[in-house]
Scaffold this motif. Structure first.
Motif, short mmCIF file in Angstrom:
data_model
loop_
_atom_site.label_atom_id
_atom_site.label_comp_id
_atom_site.label_asym_id
_atom_site.label_seq_id
_atom_site.Cartn_x
_atom_site.Cartn_y
_atom_site.Cartn_z
N LEU A 446 0.73 -1.18 0.05
CA LEU A 446 -0.14 0.15 0.01
C LEU A 446 0.91 1.21 0.02
O LEU A 446 0.37 2.35 -0.28
CB LEU A 446 -0.82 0.14 1.33
CG LEU A 446 -2.01 -1.31 1.26
CD1 LEU A 446 -2.84 -0.69 2.66
CD2 LEU A 446 -2.74 -0.90 -0.10
N VAL A 454 -0.15 -0.63 -5.95
CA VAL A 454 -1.08 -0.08 -4.77
C VAL A 454 -2.79 -0.80 -5.38
O VAL A 454 -3.34 -1.36 -4.34
CB VAL A 454 -1.08 1.36 -4.82
CG1 VAL A 454 -2.36 1.73 -3.62
CG2 VAL A 454 0.16 1.83 -4.45
N LEU A 458 -4.73 -3.47 -3.07
CA LEU A 458 -6.11 -2.86 -2.59
C LEU A 458 -7.18 -4.20 -2.86
O LEU A 458 -8.11 -4.53 -2.26
CB LEU A 458 -6.51 -1.67 -2.99
CG LEU A 458 -5.93 -0.46 -2.41
CD1 LEU A 458 -6.21 0.95 -3.06
CD2 LEU A 458 -6.21 -0.28 -0.94
#
Length: 716
Positions: A446, A454, A458
């Motif tokens: 993250l 990223v 997620l």
């Protein structure tokens, strides 16, 4: 046809030749003793006639069975020859004939005689003629490859002029007979003459494809030609085009049993090389999916070969799904190729398509020194992890160890593929005990600067929440300091994914939230409430819709009863609905009002006009409904200063909203600074502050709520 079916007649006779006589003649040129006379077929007379172009020679033979027919084959070599090099009838006594010209004529006679034999013989005759042809050519003492090249060139030149039916089929059988014993030489001879794509070469490839005894050998040779094409691009393009032509023939894909996965991965890897290589100025940069003619670029040719391979093996649904999802277009893109590979692998995996063979070929490629081949294999391996049959083929410890190893690679693309693989692994309900190993890698990603990393992290965390025993409390604690900054990320996709992850987390933990539990999750939601409200006005539609969905999950989990107001604010930007929403939140969480105001104050400096206006409006309503005792004077002074500066904003709607909210802050400051009187006077009701009145927003997007029959804003 003038001169017979096989071509135009030539004038100079060559003499009577039989297959055995040809063999003996070749041996005699090599100084070998001649064998005994043969009792083969009756001699036929051959004539040679010069043409207008000196580079072409042809031999014509009238058939005994069909009078008037002749045959023509071009010269064996590629060098130009003059009319003086033509064969003459052998006179009585010694004579001299040029070596090259004599050999070319002998080979031409042999090819024509072979075609005549094949036309009149069955399969057994085909076999016998092919073996005799091989022995005759090998007797020359030179490389057979050169002679096969000459015969293939002759067939390639003659096939277009032959009549449909037995003559053309007989000529094509010659090629199949050669390929039966010398598939590599036939492929090497035919490939250079397949560019530019032409109907004659296509017909020869089709004939090889229809012959069940040779098509497998030819496909293997084409596969090796494609893999070994490290030099000039024309060689790779010719091999790709030939594969496309052969695989398009019904039933040919069955010949790929045993090396089907190898061929599939070779074509996908070839597309990666093409996507990353610089294009020549005359090469089309965009592949038109609606194109129905012959492929006009190397990439489109490879895609068509891939489609033919999948369709012929029963993967028509894979081809259709790739078409609908834009997978073929992604495969040919320089920046989207790996996404196309992931999509193709997922389709193949769900179809349970040669999984064992694919993994057997993929695992060695994962350690390849060729970066393109390694990345393609990694992407395909990652895509295959989406299928449940994969869990039965590979041990989970092996998969997890490999994916975690990729996280230490310096190449961001490798780490991205590893994160995607971890996300696919998280969906597998059998692999529950490795959650503690997955989480550190996902949470660490993250903080990456690459948006792909990223976004993949997620997405993997959101998939992890779909498991039956998802670690909600652990994720709430770990995401507390990491998730709020991502809600305001400058990248639209990251904002939307982060907001969606929060909504998924709230949905999984709603049972504990209703009972007053889930302290870390409750804290995270209240910390993210202001960003969620303001992101309803996000210029990115994905982020705005994700915020609306997450707020609906929060309303359900916390029992706010504000779903209608949230939807109305999202779709109609209703000031009345926002006022009611702020009033309920101030009553429910009076101690958090300063935090709400401080967070909103930060958005007054947003570079986006809709967010600056939305922040000014939200401050106005929060201040209007707040009690003077919960907001300190320093915060009010800071708000008043920022709103004062915002009144000079170049956007008139932002300046007007800032002016109205500054008045509300001033009234709250005066109410807070009013001296206290006697206790009985303090029990009297305070004079009500007039509510703020804001003009309609010029940034409101057209609402989609009407599509589902939703009513307009509610007036309160």
């Amino acid at each position: 046809m003038a001169g017979g079916v096989w071509g135009r007649a030539r004038e100079a006779p060559v003499g009577a030749l039989t297959l055995t006589a040809l063999t003996e003649g070749i041996r005699a040129r090599q100084g070998q003793p001649q064998g005994p006379p043969s009792t083969g077929p009756q001699p036929r007379s051959w004539e040679l006639k010069p043409e207008a172009e000196p580079q072409t020679q042809a031999l014509t033979a009238p058939s005994e069975a069909e009078p008037g027919r002749g045959a023509t084959v071009p010269e064996a070599g590629s060098e130009p020859c003059s009319p003086n090099s033509a064969l003459e009838p052998a006179p009585e006594g010694p004579h001299q004939v040029p070596q090259n010209s004599w050999e070319e004529a002998v080979l031409a006679d042999l090819a024509l005689y072979t075609a005549a034999c094949l036309e009149e013989a069955g399969f057994a005759g085909t076999q016998a003629t092919a073996l005799t042809l091989s022995s005759a050519l090998e007797a020359r003492g030179e490389r057979l490859e050169d002679q096969v090249h000459a015969l293939v060139r002759g067939l390639l030149a003659q096939v277009p002029s032959l009549a449909e039916g037995r003559p053309r089929r007989a000529a094509l059988r010659v090629l199949s007979a050669l390929a039966l014993e010398h598939a590599r030489d036939v492929v090497c001879a035919l490939l250079p003459r397949s560019l530019p794509p032409n109907r004659a070469a296509a017909e020869l490839w089709h004939s090889l494809s229809r012959n069940q005894r040779v098509n497998g050998q030819v496909l293997v040779q084409l596969l090796w030609a494609l893999k070994g094409a490290l030099g000039p691009e024309p060689q790779a393009l010719a091999a790709t085009w030939a594969l496309r032509e052969m695989l398009a023939v019904s039933g040919c894909v069955g010949a790929t049993r045993g090396f089907y996965p190898h061929l599939l991965l070779a074509l996908v890897t070839q597309l990666h090389k093409l996507a990353c290589s610089p294009r020549s100025p005359d090469m089309p940069k965009i592949w038109i999916l609606s194109h129905r003619g012959p492929p006009h670029s190397h990439a489109s040719c490879a895609v068509e070969a891939l489609k033919a391979l999948l369709t012929g093996d029963g993967g028509r649904m894979v081809v259709t799904c790739m078409e609908q999802a834009g997978g073929w277009r992604r495969l040919v893109g320089a920046h989207t190729h790996l996404e196309g590979v992931l999509l193709l692998a997922a389709m193949v995996a769900h179809a349970d398509h040669h999984l064992r063979g694919l993994f057997a070929d993929l695992l060695p490629r994962l350690r390849s020194a060729d970066d393109l081949q390694r990345l393609t294999a990694m992407a395909f391996f990652t895509g295959l992890l989406q299928s449940r049959p994969t869990a039965r083929l590979l041990r989970e410890e092996v998969i997890l160890e490999r994916l975690l190893t990729w996280q230490g690679d310096p190449e961001p693309t490798v780490r991205w593929l590893g994160l995607l693989g971890l996300g696919h692994l998280a969906l597998n309900r059998r692999k529950v005990r490795h959650v503690s190993t997955l989480l550190p890698a996902l949470l660490g990603a993250l903080g990456e600067g690459d948006s792909r990393l990223v976004g993949a992290a997620l997405g993997a965390l959101r998939r992890l929440l779909l498991r039956p025993r998802a670690p909600v409390r652990l994720l709430s604690v770990e995401l507390g300091p990491r998730l709020p900054p991502l809600l305001d990320d400058t990248r639209d996709s990251i904002r939307a994914s982060a907001v969606g992850l929060l909504g998924s987390l709230v949905r999984r933990g709603r049972g504990g939230l209703r009972l007053g539990l889930r302290g870390p999750l409750r804290k995270l939601v209240l910390q993210s409430l202001v960003p969620l409200l303001l992101r309803l006005h996000d210029p990115s539609r994905d982020a705005a819709e994700s915020s609306e969905w997450t707020l609906a999950r929060c309303d359900q989990a916390f029992c706010w009863g504000l779903l209608e107001e949230m939807v109305t604010v999202a779709h109609y930007d209703s000031p009345e609905a926002l006022s009611h929403l702020c009033h309920r939140l101030v009553q429910r969480y009076p101690g958090h009002v300063p935090n709400f105001l401080s967070q909103t104050q930060g958005y007054l400096r947003s570079p986006q006009d809709p967010l600056r206006r939305a922040a000014a409006v939200l401050i106005g309503f929060l201040v209007h409904h707040a009690s003077p005792g919960y907001v300190n004077q320093d915060l009010l002074s800071s708000l008043f200063q920022d709103l004062g500066r915002l009144q000079s904003d170049p956007e008139p709607a932002v300046a007007a909203a800032a002016h109205v909210s500054a008045q509300q802050v001033a009234m709250l400051a005066r109410a807070r600074g009013r001296p206290r009187g006697p206790r009985l006077l303090r029990l009297a009701p305070r004079p009500a502050r007039p509510p703020p009145v804001f003009a309609d927003s010029p940034f409101q997007r057209p609402s989609l709520a009407g599509r589902w029959g939703c009513s307009g804003p509610r007036r309160v």
